[in-house]
Design an enzyme around this catalytic site. Structure first.
Site, PDB file in Angstrom:
ATOM      1  N   HIS A  60       0.821  -1.143  -0.038  1.00 11.30           N
ATOM      2  CA  HIS A  60       0.056   0.023  -0.049  1.00 11.30           C
ATOM      3  C   HIS A  60       0.929   1.249  -0.082  1.00 11.30           C
ATOM      4  O   HIS A  60       1.261   1.589   0.795  1.00 11.30           O
ATOM      5  CB  HIS A  60      -0.864  -0.036   1.229  1.00 11.30           C
ATOM      6  CG  HIS A  60      -1.961   1.271   1.230  1.00 11.30           C
ATOM      7  ND1 HIS A  60      -3.030   0.853   2.114  1.00 11.30           N
ATOM      8  CD2 HIS A  60      -2.082   2.296   0.787  1.00 11.30           C
ATOM      9  CE1 HIS A  60      -3.867   1.955   1.975  1.00 11.30           C
ATOM     10  NE2 HIS A  60      -3.288   2.702   1.086  1.00 11.30           N
ATOM     11  N   HIS A  62       1.361   4.992  -2.434  1.00  9.47           N
ATOM     12  CA  HIS A  62       0.819   5.972  -3.151  1.00  9.47           C
ATOM     13  C   HIS A  62       1.804   6.715  -4.123  1.00  9.47           C
ATOM     14  O   HIS A  62       1.336   7.179  -5.303  1.00  9.47           O
ATOM     15  CB  HIS A  62      -0.452   6.810  -2.611  1.00  9.47           C
ATOM     16  CG  HIS A  62      -1.521   6.366  -1.988  1.00  9.47           C
ATOM     17  ND1 HIS A  62      -2.570   6.133  -2.746  1.00  9.47           N
ATOM     18  CD2 HIS A  62      -1.643   6.010  -0.634  1.00  9.47           C
ATOM     19  CE1 HIS A  62      -3.446   5.494  -2.014  1.00  9.47           C
ATOM     20  NE2 HIS A  62      -2.827   5.247  -0.798  1.00  9.47           N
ATOM     21  N   ALA A 217      -8.965   5.450   9.913  1.00 10.76           N
ATOM     22  CA  ALA A 217     -10.157   5.440   8.977  1.00 10.76           C
ATOM     23  C   ALA A 217     -11.190   4.410   9.078  1.00 10.76           C
ATOM     24  O   ALA A 217     -11.828   3.883   8.132  1.00 10.76           O
ATOM     25  CB  ALA A 217      -9.710   5.659   7.748  1.00 10.76           C
ATOM     26  N   ASP A 271       1.940   3.234   3.088  1.00  9.21           N
ATOM     27  CA  ASP A 271       0.720   4.291   2.632  1.00  9.21           C
ATOM     28  C   ASP A 271       1.250   5.648   2.441  1.00  9.21           C
ATOM     29  O   ASP A 271       0.796   6.823   2.649  1.00  9.21           O
ATOM     30  CB  ASP A 271      -0.355   4.242   3.873  1.00  9.21           C
ATOM     31  CG  ASP A 271      -1.637   5.195   3.544  1.00  9.21           C
ATOM     32  OD1 ASP A 271      -1.880   5.265   2.279  1.00  9.21           O
ATOM     33  OD2 ASP A 271      -2.211   5.813   4.373  1.00  9.21           O
ATOM     34  N   ILE A 305      -5.222  13.085   8.556  1.00  4.62           N
ATOM     35  CA  ILE A 305      -3.704  12.891   7.896  1.00  4.62           C
ATOM     36  C   ILE A 305      -3.845  12.224   6.489  1.00  4.62           C
ATOM     37  O   ILE A 305      -5.072  11.827   6.050  1.00  4.62           O
ATOM     38  CB  ILE A 305      -3.308  11.583   8.881  1.00  4.62           C
ATOM     39  CG1 ILE A 305      -2.876  12.120  10.222  1.00  4.62           C
ATOM     40  CG2 ILE A 305      -1.812  11.103   8.366  1.00  4.62           C
ATOM     41  CD1 ILE A 305      -2.862  11.107  11.170  1.00  4.62           C
ATOM     42  N   GLY A 307      -2.010  10.238   4.444  1.00  4.99           N
ATOM     43  CA  GLY A 307      -0.996   9.111   4.103  1.00  4.99           C
ATOM     44  C   GLY A 307       0.232   9.285   4.934  1.00  4.99           C
ATOM     45  O   GLY A 307       0.289  10.325   5.868  1.00  4.99           O
TER      46      GLY A 307
END
Length: 391
Positions: A60, A62, A217, A271, A305, A307
Site C-alpha cells: 500500500h 501512493h 479511517a 501508505d 492525515i 498518508g
C-alpha cells in the site's frame, strides 16, 4: 555469450525463516539465491557487522520522490518506484486514490504497463468505493457506492494486474462486490469504512481478506460496539495492514495487533504519498493537495492525515528500535506476510535457496539501511563492501 552475475556475501547476520544465523554466507547467481552457508571463497564480499534481510514488500503505497502513482504519468510512477526501491522496497503494489472512475481507469492502464515491465507487482485501488464518514484524504464529492459493475470496470482496466480493492462493505453493493472480487482472485480489503462488527463479519465470510490500514479511517473499539477492528483482528483469514510511521499509530496499538493477530497476519505498510524521501512542502495526492510539515502529511485545513512520508526502511528500523518486535517478526511483517498474501511466497519474501535475490543490508547496531539488491543486482550501496581478506 550470456554472462551470469555471481557474488557471495560472507560474515553477515542472516535473518532466515528458521531464525537468525550469525556470520553466515549467502551466494547469488544470476537473479536468484544460489545457496546458504558453506566456506568463504575468493572474491566473497565481507559483510561482517551487517545484517541481511529479504527485500521489503509494500502492499500500500501512493508515491514517493515527489511523484504519485495517481498521476497517470509513467515517468512519475517510475520515479516513485525507484525512490522506494532505494529504501529497500523490492516489491511494490502501486495504490491509486479516489478520482473520477474514467480517470482512475486511465491511471490503471498506465500502471499495468509497468507491472508488465517488472517494475511493479500490481495495482491497489483505494477508493472511490469508501465511506463519506471515513474518507480521510479522499475527495468526498468523488466517492461512489461499490456497485459491482463500477468495481469491475476498474479491475478490467488493470488488465489482469489488479491485486487489491479497498471498499466499505456497508455501502450498497459492498458485499456483492466483495464476492465478485473473491471470484476474480482480487483481494477485497475492508477500509475507510463505517461498518459495524456484524457487517464486517459478513464481508469476511463473503471473501474479504485484508484490513486496509487497521485502526485508521474506521470506528474505534467500544465495549458494546466492537466495530470492524475486532472483527478483522480476530479472524485468522484476515491480514491486517499497519502504518508504523510514528504518526498513525501509538506503539501500544501495534502491540495489541501483534498480540492478537501475530506477525504472520500483520503487513507493515507505508501508505506513503509523494513526499516520501523528500522534504516538507505541498504535494499532490490524486486531485487533492497535501501539506507536509515536520514530515507529517495533512490536508491543508488540518482535518485529516493524508498518508505518510515513510519508507519501509524507516518502518523496519522503528519496529526494532521503538517497537518491541524481534528481527524475525519485523522481517515476517515486512516481507514474508505480504509476499504470501500476494501469492508470491514461492519467489520472494524470505532468504531461501532458489528465491529471487531481493536483499536489504542494514547496520547491525541501529538497523540503518546500507545497501539494496534486487534480482541479484545492487541498486544502492554495493560498492562499499570489500572482498574477504585471505586467511
Amino acid at each position: 555469450m550470456t554472462v551470469t552475475n555471481r557474488t557471495a556475501l560472507a560474515g553477515a547476520r542472516l535473518v532466515l525463516p528458521g531464525g537468525v544465523v550469525e556470520g553466515d554466507r549467502l551466494a547469488v547467481e544470476g537473479e536468484r539465491i544460489a545457496g546458504l552457508g558453506g566456506d568463504t571463497g575468493p572474491g566473497d564480499l565481507d559483510l561482517t557487522g551487517y545484517t541481511v534481510v529479504p527485500g521489503f514488500v509494500d502492499l500500500h503505497v501512493h508515491g514517493g520522490g515527489g511523484a504519485s502513482y495517481a498521476s497517470g504519468i509513467a515517468e512519475e510512477a517510475l520515479l516513485a518506484a525507484r525512490t522506494h526501491l532505494e529504501h529497500g522496497t523490492t516489491t511494490t503494489v502501486a495504490s491509486t486514490v479516489t478520482g473520477e472512475i474514467d480517470e482512475v481507469a486511465r491511471q490503471a492502464h498506465v500502471l499495468s504497463e509497468l507491472v508488465e515491465d517488472g517494475v511493479l507487482a500490481g495495482i491497489h485501488f483505494e477508493g472511490p468505493f469508501i465511506s463519506h464518514n471515513r474518507c480521510g484524504a479522499h475527495r468526498p464529492d468523488l466517492l461512489r457506492d461499490p456497485d459491482p459493475a463500477l468495481v469491475r470496470k476498474l479491475v478490467d482496466a488493470a488488465r489482469g494486474h489488479a491485486r487489491m480493492v479497498t471498499l466499505a462493505p456497508e455501502l450498497p453493493g459492498g458485499l456483492d462486490s466483495v464476492r465478485m472480487l473473491a471470484d476474480l482472485g482480487v483481494i477485497a480489503a475492508v477500509g475507510h469504512t463505517d461498518s459495524d462488527y456484524a457487517t464486517t463479519l459478513e464481508a469476511i465470510e463473503a471473501g474479504a481478506t485484508v484490513a486496509t490500514h487497521l485502526f485508521n479511517a474506521m470506528p474505534g473499539i467500544a465495549h458494546r460496539a466492537p466495530g470492524p477492528i475486532v472483527a478483522l483482528l480476530e479472524d485468522e483469514r484476515v491480514t491486517v495492514e499497519l502504518i508504523n510511521d510514528g504518526v498513525h499509530l501509538h506503539p501500544s496499538v501495534l502491540d495489541l495487533a501483534y498480540g492478537t493477530a501475530g506477525a504472520n497476519r500483520v503487513a507493515l505498510i507505508t501508505d506513503a504519498m509523494g513526499a516520501a524521501g523528500m522534504g516538507d512542502g505541498l504535494y499532490p495526492l490524486g486531485p487533492l493537495q497535501v501539506q507536509v510539515k515536520d514530515g507529517v502529511a495533512m490536508l491543508p485545513d488540518g482535518s485529516s492525515i493524508a498518508g505518510s512520508t515513510a519508507t519501509l526502511d524507516r518502518v523496519f528500523r522503528r519496529a526494532l528500535t521503538v517497537g518491541r518486535l524481534t528481527l524475525g517478526q519485523a522481517v515476517e511483517s515486512l516481507s514474508a506476510t505480504p509476499a504470501r498474501l500476494l501469492g508470491l511466497g514461492d519467489s520472494i519474501g524470505s532468504l531461501e535457496t532458489g528465491k529471487l535475490a531481493d536483499l536489504v543490508v542494514v547496520d547491525s547496531e541501529g538497523y540503518d539501511l546500507v545497501a539494496v539488491m534486487r534480482r541479484g543486482r545492487w541498486i544502492v550501496g554495493g560498492e562499499r563492501f570489500s572482498t574477504v581478506k585471505p586467511a
